[in-house]
Design an enzyme around this catalytic site. Structure first.
Site, PDB file in Angstrom:
ATOM      1  CG  MET A  42      -9.599 -23.910 -20.511  1.00 58.03           C
ATOM      2  SD  MET A  42      -8.425 -23.480 -19.226  1.00 58.03           S
ATOM      3  CE  MET A  42      -8.472 -24.962 -18.227  1.00 58.03           C
ATOM      4  CB  CYS A  43      -4.484 -25.608 -24.428  1.00 57.30           C
ATOM      5  SG  CYS A  43      -4.292 -23.821 -24.283  1.00 57.30           S
ATOM      6  CD  GLN A  44      -8.645 -31.408 -26.050  1.00 55.83           C
ATOM      7  OE1 GLN A  44      -8.181 -32.527 -26.265  1.00 55.83           O
ATOM      8  NE2 GLN A  44      -9.931 -31.143 -26.114  1.00 55.83           N
TER       9      GLN A  44
END
Lengths: 259, 259
Positions: B1-3
């Site tokens: 996942m990313c931010q």
């Protein structure tokens, strides 16, 4: 007017040496201080840097001069505003997507009374004749070829023709790349050089900096550089003829019939 | 996942403080080391920086942390690859042009079996579900409204609806801006804060750095920040609800009926 710099290679190469000389023309050895920009293809991706400060003063230009971003296709531009205010959206190069590929464009020159209808996928964000011409080229290319990218030879034939049409409206020195090929049209003033084995030492025209390319290349490397004015003082740069259109792939000029 | 990190303000503001904390999550205090990117609107223009190095190691991220680029709309992203290889063309944010305006998009989350037909003006360059979703949003928005940009309220209604449709395919935390408004959709995890007079001191969660905003602002300034996880440890960040869609203009959240 503005100045152009472009590079096309067969192996990812950094442009720090050439850009150092070129950036000096952005407010120091020359008057092109109304912004600048550079775009590097890296795979299918593009790094795109624009700045409306003079290239000599720009911290981002400082980064480009010192950080070796390696690319097979680079397009750079320093701007002396003739049409359009000094603002970020008017800085070249411009980027658009077509057929799942980014296209990068920069222009030197003025087009007079050039305002074709833009009624399809591409519109200008800024106020320059250059971006208008770019959007027009993309629009017409897309209309001409439809939904999928044709072979390079067909693209080249199309671009050669449309560049010549646009050049009827004024000066159209331009560089365009899709990350595979570099397309160049000259109206008035462009030069190129192909560096290849055996590599030599080159000295910048704009600053007393030299580089021995033999020390930083392999015998297989080929690097084509295109610039408004030759960037080095001890190499032979070939001038483009008026109306000449050339296609560079893997550091080589394609023969006119292939391009 | 990313931010995700995004900023929307009523006066051009730099994001050095917030980006410093955020960039630490790109390979240092967190595992998001598969590239990063940031885009700043400046007038109608966009400065777009992407890098497939971890943000903590990137010389370009170093420049962003130290060079105060002032903007009213910023979108940033650090990537932990889940779909698509680590390469420049897969780094968010993505940029496209519509109606003579640039649109900038970043996404956190995974979409499953999401592959709507892209048959109009926008195609993916890279291989992420995120860019696919962005191109789909742009395509449908263009088809829905035709050739000219509608008022903000209509765009907001359209985006609220299409975000909710896309979110049915998985996690769709996203930030989108056209340089005027910042549109945000949350599936699972986003927080925001509006900083305004009286400004206080804030301390980063990810590093022992504090800033007294009272010293660098005027009483009229309003700055909205949106981030996956709160960036400061001594301010109150409001969590988005699941499925919530908000529109930020001039540093304020628009009321749901206006947005």
């Amino acid at each position: 007017m503005c100045q152009l710099l472009a590079m096309n290679c067969n192996t990812p190469t950094d442009i720090m040496f050439s850009f150092t000389g070129f950036a000096l023309r952005g407010g120091n050895t020359d008057e092109h201080k109304d912004g600048w920009g550079i775009a590097f293809f890296e795979g299918k991706g593009v790094r795109h840097f624009v700045d409306h400060q003079a290239a000599v003063d720009s911290p981002i230009a400082g980064l480009i001069k010192s950080y070796p971003i390696k690319s097979k296709n680079v397009i750079a531009h320093i701007r002396k505003a003739t049409q359009g205010v000094v603002s970020l959206e008017n800085c070249h190069p411009f980027v658009r997507e077509c057929w799942g590929v980014y296209w990068v464009f920069a222009h030197n020159g003025d087009l007079k009374n050039f305002a074709p209808v833009l009624d399809a996928a591409y519109h200008t964000v800024g106020s320059t004749d250059s971006e208008w011409a770019f959007c027009y080229v993309m629009q017409e290319m897309r209309k001409h070829f439809g939904d999928s990218m044709p072979p390079l030879a067909e693209i080249s034939r199309f671009l050669r023709q449309i560049c010549s049409e646009i050049a009827a409206y004024g000066t159209f020195n331009m560089t365009l790349s899709n990350g595979e090929a570099l397309f160049v049209h000259c109206s008035t003033n462009l030069h190129y050089i192909v560096r290849q084995y055996p590599f030599c030492e080159a000295t910048l025209s704009d600053e007393d900096i030299a580089i021995d390319f033999a020390a930083v290349t392999t015998p297989q490397d080929k690097v084509a550089l295109i610039a408004t004015a030759p960037l080095t003082c001890n190499e032979h740069w070939t001038p483009f003829g008026a109306g000449e259109f050339k296609v560079f792939v893997d550091g080589d000029v394609l023969a006119a019939e292939a391009a």
